[in-house]
Design a protein around this motif. Structure first.
Motif, PDB file in Angstrom:
ATOM      1  N   LYS A 314      -3.019  18.574  25.465  1.00 48.29           N
ATOM      2  CA  LYS A 314      -2.784  18.042  26.808  1.00 48.29           C
ATOM      3  C   LYS A 314      -1.401  18.396  27.344  1.00 48.29           C
ATOM      4  O   LYS A 314      -1.072  18.026  28.470  1.00 48.29           O
ATOM      5  CB  LYS A 314      -3.029  16.532  26.835  1.00 48.29           C
ATOM      6  N   ALA A 315      -0.619  19.140  26.556  1.00 50.18           N
ATOM      7  CA  ALA A 315       0.641  19.664  27.076  1.00 50.18           C
ATOM      8  C   ALA A 315       0.411  20.860  27.993  1.00 50.18           C
ATOM      9  O   ALA A 315       1.299  21.227  28.774  1.00 50.18           O
ATOM     10  CB  ALA A 315       1.559  20.063  25.925  1.00 50.18           C
ATOM     11  N   HIS A 316      -0.774  21.475  27.907  1.00 45.92           N
ATOM     12  CA  HIS A 316      -1.073  22.589  28.797  1.00 45.92           C
ATOM     13  C   HIS A 316      -1.209  22.053  30.221  1.00 45.92           C
ATOM     14  O   HIS A 316      -1.880  21.043  30.454  1.00 45.92           O
ATOM     15  CB  HIS A 316      -2.365  23.286  28.369  1.00 45.92           C
ATOM     16  N   PRO A 317      -0.588  22.700  31.206  1.00 45.65           N
ATOM     17  CA  PRO A 317      -0.598  22.183  32.585  1.00 45.65           C
ATOM     18  C   PRO A 317      -1.997  21.902  33.129  1.00 45.65           C
ATOM     19  O   PRO A 317      -2.196  20.920  33.857  1.00 45.65           O
ATOM     20  CB  PRO A 317       0.082  23.293  33.386  1.00 45.65           C
ATOM     21  N   GLU A 318      -2.974  22.717  32.777  1.00 47.57           N
ATOM     22  CA  GLU A 318      -4.328  22.521  33.299  1.00 47.57           C
ATOM     23  C   GLU A 318      -5.057  21.372  32.614  1.00 47.57           C
ATOM     24  O   GLU A 318      -6.106  20.921  33.087  1.00 47.57           O
ATOM     25  CB  GLU A 318      -5.145  23.808  33.145  1.00 47.57           C
ATOM     26  N   LEU A 319      -4.535  20.906  31.474  1.00 45.63           N
ATOM     27  CA  LEU A 319      -5.200  19.849  30.713  1.00 45.63           C
ATOM     28  C   LEU A 319      -4.428  18.533  30.739  1.00 45.63           C
ATOM     29  O   LEU A 319      -4.840  17.565  30.092  1.00 45.63           O
ATOM     30  CB  LEU A 319      -5.417  20.295  29.263  1.00 45.63           C
ATOM     31  N   LYS A 320      -3.341  18.515  31.499  1.00 41.17           N
ATOM     32  CA  LYS A 320      -2.531  17.296  31.551  1.00 41.17           C
ATOM     33  C   LYS A 320      -3.320  16.125  32.113  1.00 41.17           C
ATOM     34  O   LYS A 320      -3.235  15.000  31.621  1.00 41.17           O
ATOM     35  CB  LYS A 320      -1.278  17.544  32.392  1.00 41.17           C
ATOM     36  N   ASP A 321      -4.123  16.382  33.132  1.00 41.58           N
ATOM     37  CA  ASP A 321      -4.967  15.342  33.721  1.00 41.58           C
ATOM     38  C   ASP A 321      -6.162  15.092  32.805  1.00 41.58           C
ATOM     39  O   ASP A 321      -6.942  16.016  32.537  1.00 41.58           O
ATOM     40  CB  ASP A 321      -5.447  15.768  35.113  1.00 41.58           C
TER      41      ASP A 321
END
Length: 548
Positions: A314-321
């Motif tokens: 979830k550190a990936h920008p697309e997976l933060k949400d």
């Protein structure tokens, strides 16, 4: 009453013959009587270990589990021919003294591969700082009676990391006498017996560890108590085990077991059918029918206490949400994967749990349902604009891994998620932080019958997913500590359900794809049964050559 065993009679005969001056005539008869007609077998595997060592605290993997039961044993063992129920191992009996303490009686006469008898001192050492925790952050050394100043070897950082995950609150091990030990935890723990039985808690020889010139030398030629001992280990190539005839149990039925690395499933199968191998591991389900067309071979196996999962970073920008991660969960048609890629030989489980949890199992729980419309809705709400999400995959480390990745990629693409498959060569590349991480394949086992062994062990504050910086959740971490220390079973069940809600729906750390099924092809004239785990059992109770 005196018991006469074959071994004792033979030894007595040699001594008597030598004393009478008749050893010359007796030795040929003894040699003939002791002729070793046991078979040697070759097992083709996709990999022997991932860490290139045979130390259980370094090799916490599916492939490593396959061999460890032949080399090592724990005080409490799991019955590999039943439902992994607890049975006596190097301890013949055990009892609870209180919520923090378990006392165990050792099996007298059990020996290590170097001939030493197993004693309480070896048990204390096996869980001490030299072997398990290292100097930094170790429990107080004065509590471990086996500590020798200056004796500690440099441990790879992964070893104490795993040890602290398996034993987060171990206070001390007491050697009550030569054959009695007590495990004392810092806090109450209803899972102590399970921790004692699980992989990573095997007993090793203190003398053999100390005599090794380095940790690596030890880890590639370890000394345990199992029915087979290490003869030769060639990392990434082969492992040769030979029968340990001083084993405390029944005589090992195989003279030599040789495991060879054959990465491609087709090559393992062809080698089996040509007679090069006696066993071929990790057979894809679509190959089972073809193998069994040959009357000399059969495929054994089925469901084990392991689930295939997808992990999110979830550190990936697309997976933060979390809505994007949940959308990925709802985009997966798990039943289609079970039917199309596994020929219906596995199932979609009820999340990250297993029925052998007993009263901790939530029978009304389910994985996120296949719902493409809901997935699209969640993506719109999250404002996802089609950014690339990396998907790191090993080349069929898991059976059918490549085809599963392709199917998942198409399912995600169908709802508008832009996933890029990245093929990697090893686990170091899978975990590498030097480039953006998105999602990856993994599996999760339950080494004993409590959710602490799985959801906490792998996804809690000391679990690997948090250790590598993929995911964390404050409430989950608090619940993990409470679950490990509470003795209120109804309350523990409620806490576990809340963990499932967090990890699988509210803030997805992972999503379960299907229960793992393991299939092993073998010669039909070998009577052998698979275990409900990755372990391969070659003890006398589970191996017999049926041909004349």
């Amino acid at each position: 009453m005196t018991r006469f065993t074959r071994r004792a009679v033979l030894k007595a005969g040699v001594a008597a013959g030598a004393l009478a001056g008749g050893a010359t005539g007796l030795l040929p008869r003894i040699a003939a009587a002791q002729a070793d007609n046991r078979p040697s077998i070759t097992v083709a595997v996709q990999q022997i270990v991932n860490a290139n060592t045979l130390e259980p605290l370094r090799e916490q993997s599916n492939v490593g589990t396959r061999i460890m039961t032949s080399i090592f044993e724990s005080l409490i063992e799991q019955d590999l021919q039943k439902d992994l129920e607890s049975i006596p191992g190097l301890a013949t009996e055990w009892k609870r003294l209180d919520d923090r303490t378990v006392e165990l009686k050792l099996r007298q006469g059990a020996k290590f591969h170097n001939g030493d008898e197993v004693t309480a001192d070896d048990v204390v050492f096996s869980f001490g700082p030299e072997r398990m925790f290292g100097k930094a952050g170790a429990p107080e050394q004065k509590l471990f009676t086996s500590v020798v100043p200056g004796d500690t070897k440099d441990l790879p950082p992964e070893v104490p990391a795993v040890a602290k995950r398996l034993w987060p609150a171990l206070e001390r091990i007491e050697a009550v006498d030569k054959y009695t030990v007590r495990f004392v935890n810092k806090v109450p723990d209803v899972t102590l017996e399970g921790r004692i039985a699980r992989g990573g808690s095997q007993i090793i020889s203190r003398r053999a560890f100390n005599e090794a010139k380095s940790w690596l030398e030890w880890a590639r030629a370890p000394v345990g108590t199992g029915p087979y001992k290490v003869t030769e280990f060639r990392p990434d190539t082969s492992l040769t085990l030979t029968a340990f005839d001083d084993y405390w149990g029944d005589r090992p039925p195989v003279k030599q077991i040789r495991l060879v690395v054959v990465p491609e499933a087709a090559s393992r199968i062809n080698g089996l059918l040509s007679g090069q191998y006696d066993f071929a591991c990790d057979i894809p389900p679509d190959q089972i029918v073809e193998i069994e067309r040959n009357p000399r071979y059969e495929v054994a196996g089925g469901l084990i206490t392991n689930h295939r999962i997808i992990c999110f970073d979830k550190a990936h920008p697309e997976l933060k949400d979390p809505r994007v991660r949940l959308a990925m969960c709802h985009a997966i048609d798990r039943q289609l994967i079970v039917e199309a890629l596994w020929a219906g030989r596995t199932r979609v489980p009820k999340g990250l749990q297993w029925e052998f949890y007993g009263d901790m199992f939530h029978g009304d729980w389910s994985v996120p349902a296949y719902n493409p419309d809901l997935a699209k809705k969640l993506l719109r709400e999250a404002g996802y604009k089609g950014g690339v999400i990396p998907y790191r995959v090993l080349n069929n480390y898991y059976a059918g891994q490549n085809s599963t990745a392709q199917v998942l990629s198409e399912m995600w693409r169908a709802v508008g998620i832009n996933v890029e498959i990245q093929m990697k060569e090893n686990w170091s590349q899978i975990f590498d932080r030097n480039s953006p991480r998105g999602v990856r394949d993994w599996s999760n086992s339950a080494p004993f019958n409590d959710p602490v062994s799985s959801i906490v062990n792998q996804h809690g504050p000391k679990g690997q997913q948090q250790q590598i910086g993929e995911w964390t959740n404050d409430e989950m971490n608090k619940l993990s500590v409470e679950l490990e220390t509470s003795t209120d079973r109804p309350k523990r069940k409620q806490m576990f359900r809340r963990m499932l809600e967090i990890c699988e729906r509210e803030d997805p750390a992972y999503t379960v794809l299907h229960q793992t099924a393991v299939f092993t092809a073998k010669r039909k004239d070998i009577a052998w049964k698979p275990a409900p785990s990755f372990a391969m059992d070659f003890r006398a109770r589970n191996f017999k050559l049926t041909r004349g």
